[in-house]
Design a protein around this motif. Structure first.
Motif, mmCIF file in Angstrom:
data_model
loop_
_atom_site.group_PDB
_atom_site.id
_atom_site.type_symbol
_atom_site.label_atom_id
_atom_site.label_comp_id
_atom_site.label_asym_id
_atom_site.label_seq_id
_atom_site.Cartn_x
_atom_site.Cartn_y
_atom_site.Cartn_z
ATOM 1 N N VAL A 46 -45.058 12.413 -10.533
ATOM 2 C CA VAL A 46 -46.084 11.510 -11.054
ATOM 3 C C VAL A 46 -45.659 10.057 -10.827
ATOM 4 N N LEU A 47 -46.586 9.274 -10.287
ATOM 5 C CA LEU A 47 -46.409 7.816 -10.205
ATOM 6 C C LEU A 47 -47.366 7.227 -11.236
ATOM 7 N N PRO A 48 -46.853 6.823 -12.413
ATOM 8 C CA PRO A 48 -47.751 6.359 -13.468
ATOM 9 C C PRO A 48 -48.479 5.077 -13.057
ATOM 10 N N ALA A 49 -49.720 4.944 -13.528
ATOM 11 C CA ALA A 49 -50.523 3.748 -13.236
ATOM 12 C C ALA A 49 -49.765 2.513 -13.730
ATOM 13 N N ASN A 50 -49.689 1.499 -12.877
ATOM 14 C CA ASN A 50 -48.841 0.347 -13.190
ATOM 15 C C ASN A 50 -49.250 -0.785 -12.255
ATOM 16 N N HIS A 51 -49.417 -1.983 -12.793
ATOM 17 C CA HIS A 51 -49.867 -3.084 -11.942
ATOM 18 C C HIS A 51 -48.807 -3.548 -10.954
ATOM 19 N N ASP A 52 -47.568 -3.082 -11.121
ATOM 20 C CA ASP A 52 -46.541 -3.426 -10.148
ATOM 21 C C ASP A 52 -46.730 -2.721 -8.814
ATOM 22 N N VAL A 53 -47.627 -1.741 -8.735
ATOM 23 C CA VAL A 53 -47.818 -1.044 -7.460
ATOM 24 C C VAL A 53 -49.109 -1.473 -6.762
ATOM 25 N N VAL A 54 -49.728 -2.544 -7.242
ATOM 26 C CA VAL A 54 -50.982 -3.005 -6.626
ATOM 27 C C VAL A 54 -50.714 -3.559 -5.220
ATOM 28 N N GLY A 55 -51.545 -3.127 -4.277
ATOM 29 C CA GLY A 55 -51.455 -3.667 -2.923
ATOM 30 C C GLY A 55 -52.584 -4.643 -2.692
ATOM 31 N N ASN A 56 -53.807 -4.161 -2.841
ATOM 32 C CA ASN A 56 -54.993 -4.986 -2.666
ATOM 33 C C ASN A 56 -55.626 -5.217 -4.035
ATOM 34 N N PRO A 57 -55.503 -6.452 -4.558
ATOM 35 C CA PRO A 57 -55.974 -6.705 -5.926
ATOM 36 C C PRO A 57 -57.495 -6.804 -6.039
ATOM 37 N N THR A 58 -58.227 -6.847 -4.923
ATOM 38 C CA THR A 58 -59.678 -6.994 -5.037
ATOM 39 C C THR A 58 -60.337 -5.708 -5.519
ATOM 40 N N LEU A 59 -59.758 -4.559 -5.142
ATOM 41 C CA LEU A 59 -60.427 -3.285 -5.517
ATOM 42 C C LEU A 59 -60.217 -2.912 -6.991
ATOM 43 N N PRO A 60 -59.041 -2.938 -7.618
ATOM 44 C CA PRO A 60 -57.726 -3.033 -6.980
ATOM 45 C C PRO A 60 -57.263 -1.671 -6.464
ATOM 46 N N ALA A 61 -56.406 -1.698 -5.450
ATOM 47 C CA ALA A 61 -55.914 -0.454 -4.858
ATOM 48 C C ALA A 61 -54.393 -0.445 -4.854
ATOM 49 N N ILE A 62 -53.851 0.757 -4.877
ATOM 50 C CA ILE A 62 -52.410 0.940 -4.844
ATOM 51 C C ILE A 62 -51.895 0.528 -3.457
ATOM 52 N N HIS A 63 -50.712 -0.082 -3.405
ATOM 53 C CA HIS A 63 -50.113 -0.497 -2.132
ATOM 54 C C HIS A 63 -49.779 0.746 -1.302
ATOM 55 N N GLY A 64 -50.204 0.731 -0.024
ATOM 56 C CA GLY A 64 -49.931 1.877 0.850
ATOM 57 C C GLY A 64 -48.441 2.160 0.947
ATOM 58 N N GLY A 65 -47.637 1.090 0.887
ATOM 59 C CA GLY A 65 -46.183 1.264 0.954
ATOM 60 C C GLY A 65 -45.634 1.902 -0.305
ATOM 61 N N ALA A 66 -46.201 1.533 -1.453
ATOM 62 C CA ALA A 66 -45.750 2.126 -2.717
ATOM 63 C C ALA A 66 -46.097 3.612 -2.743
ATOM 64 N N LEU A 67 -47.290 3.938 -2.234
ATOM 65 C CA LEU A 67 -47.698 5.344 -2.168
ATOM 66 C C LEU A 67 -46.787 6.109 -1.201
ATOM 67 N N SER A 68 -46.507 5.488 -0.045
ATOM 68 C CA SER A 68 -45.591 6.112 0.927
ATOM 69 C C SER A 68 -44.219 6.311 0.302
ATOM 70 N N GLY A 69 -43.727 5.270 -0.361
ATOM 71 C CA GLY A 69 -42.402 5.336 -0.977
ATOM 72 C C GLY A 69 -42.340 6.405 -2.054
ATOM 73 N N PHE A 70 -43.412 6.490 -2.854
ATOM 74 C CA PHE A 70 -43.493 7.520 -3.898
ATOM 75 C C PHE A 70 -43.432 8.914 -3.273
ATOM 76 N N MET A 71 -44.207 9.119 -2.198
ATOM 77 C CA MET A 71 -44.240 10.446 -1.567
ATOM 78 C C MET A 71 -42.905 10.770 -0.899
ATOM 79 N N GLU A 72 -42.295 9.737 -0.291
ATOM 80 C CA GLU A 72 -41.014 9.974 0.379
ATOM 81 C C GLU A 72 -39.903 10.268 -0.635
ATOM 82 N N VAL A 73 -39.874 9.504 -1.716
ATOM 83 C CA VAL A 73 -38.813 9.734 -2.705
ATOM 84 C C VAL A 73 -39.054 11.059 -3.433
ATOM 85 N N SER A 74 -40.317 11.435 -3.599
ATOM 86 C CA SER A 74 -40.621 12.744 -4.200
ATOM 87 C C SER A 74 -40.072 13.867 -3.338
#
Lengths: 195, 152
Positions: free
Chosen positions: B45-73
């Motif tokens: 689980v990657l808990p919802a957190n504003h530190d992982v925001v990539g695009n603040p207009t949507l806002p959307a999770i940073h693609g790198g944070a998602l990649s990093g989460f999946m890789e470290v998982s």
């Protein structure tokens, strides 16, 4: 600038100074007057996608833009113990390097758009070419090497020592439709406090 | 960390996957949580957190944070689930972004497609509200280096 000899065949480096770029691609991004002004691209990167005013992942990882030019971006990230992935040798996790490369490629992609907007990442592949060290800051450089009406193709490298890249990336981005671009531009202006 | 092999072996024996996060600073920084489900399957689980925001207009999770989460998982999965005591070293990682990730809890599951003598191939799927609507799929190859316990 030193050419990246160890990735010579990949990026076709000539070994000559390419106006500050480590790469040697001569891509036609289109008429400069038809493209988003670089000042707007830099403002978007510094203030919306990074910066300290809005919480974001770029600042959480202390990533900084070193240079943002048309289709060519250089970034850096300090070594941080909080990003260690291997507790035995103390090197940073691949995920942190992937995030730096993704951000760098993403900034390069939005610098070749016709209007101020974002380009969503379709996919990204990272090859970890060598083990990083456990103390130096890490740099990334990305370039756009192919453009079509729908897709932006980016590639880049991450390095602590330019002669020995830590990782190489390929990432593809989609261009938004004119309608979605207009919506994005409006949202970006709203965040920047502009009309 | 000098006593990493012993600590890892202890965690594997007690079946306490969440404590693994404390051994990997990057996983801790992202705030990764591990839940153990039926048949000892691990849910990341990657808990919802504003530190992982990539695009603040949507806002959307940073693609790198998602990649990093999946890789470290996937790395945590190999650390915990490999029959032998190993440490994974990532060789390559490839991700397809299928949908924009919102700032809500993100989940990931891993499946080892092949564990050879030296290389493991692993697939990772990430989703938010609906597991049948993944926001990203990824794959990675890892070198799995054996860890040795001190002889004493």
């Amino acid at each position: 600038m030193v050419c990246l000899k160890s990735v010579e065949n990949v990026f076709e480096c000539s070994g000559e100074d390419m106006s500050g770029s480590g790469f040697n691609s001569k891509i036609d991004y289109g008429d400069e007057s038809d493209l988003v002004p670089m000042a707007e691209v830099r403002e978007l990167c510094y203030k919306v996608l990074g910066g300290l005013e809005i919480p974001n992942h770029v600042s959480q990882l202390k990533m900084e833009y070193d240079r943002i030019d048309r289709g060519d971006v250089v970034m850096k990230m300090p070594f941080q113990e909080s990003l260690i992935g291997n507790p035995i040798n103390g090197v940073m996790h691949g995920g942190a390097i992937t995030t730096l490369l993704d951000t760098c490629c993403g900034a390069a992609a939005l610098s070749v758009l016709k209007d101020l907007s974002f380009a969503p990442t379709l996919d990204l592949r990272v090859d970890y070419l060598s083990r990083g060290d456990n103390q130096s800051e890490i740099w990334a450089q990305a370039e756009i090497y192919r453009l079509t009406d729908s897709i932006i193709f980016a590639r880049g490298i991450a390095y602590q020592n330019r002669e020995k890249p830590v990782a190489q990336v390929h990432a593809n981005f989609a261009r938004l439709s004119p309608k979605h671009t207009a919506v994005m531009k409006e949202s970006i202006y709203a965040i920047l406090g502009r009309e | 960390m000098q006593d990493f092999p012993q600590t890892l072996q202890k965690l594997k024996q007690t079946g306490n996957a969440q404590d693994l996060v404390g051994l990997i600073p990057y996983a801790q920084t992202l705030g990764v949580e591990i839940q153990t489900q039926e048949e000892n399957r691990l849910l990341f689980v990657l808990p919802a957190n504003h530190d992982v925001v990539g695009n603040p207009t949507l806002p959307a999770i940073h693609g790198g944070a998602l990649s990093g989460f999946m890789e470290v998982s996937s790395a945590l999965y190999l650390l915990f689930c490999s029959q032998r005591l190993i440490i994974p070293r990532v060789v390559d990682f490839s991700i397809d972004f299928l949908r924009a990730g919102r700032i809500v809890d993100t989940f990931a599951s891993c499946e080892v497609m092949r564990q050879g003598a030296r290389v493991a191939n692993i697939q990772i799927t990430a989703w938010q509200d609906d597991a049948s609507q993944p926001i990203a799929t990824a794959r990675a190859n890892f070198l799995t280096e054996p860890l040795e316990l001190p002889s004493s």
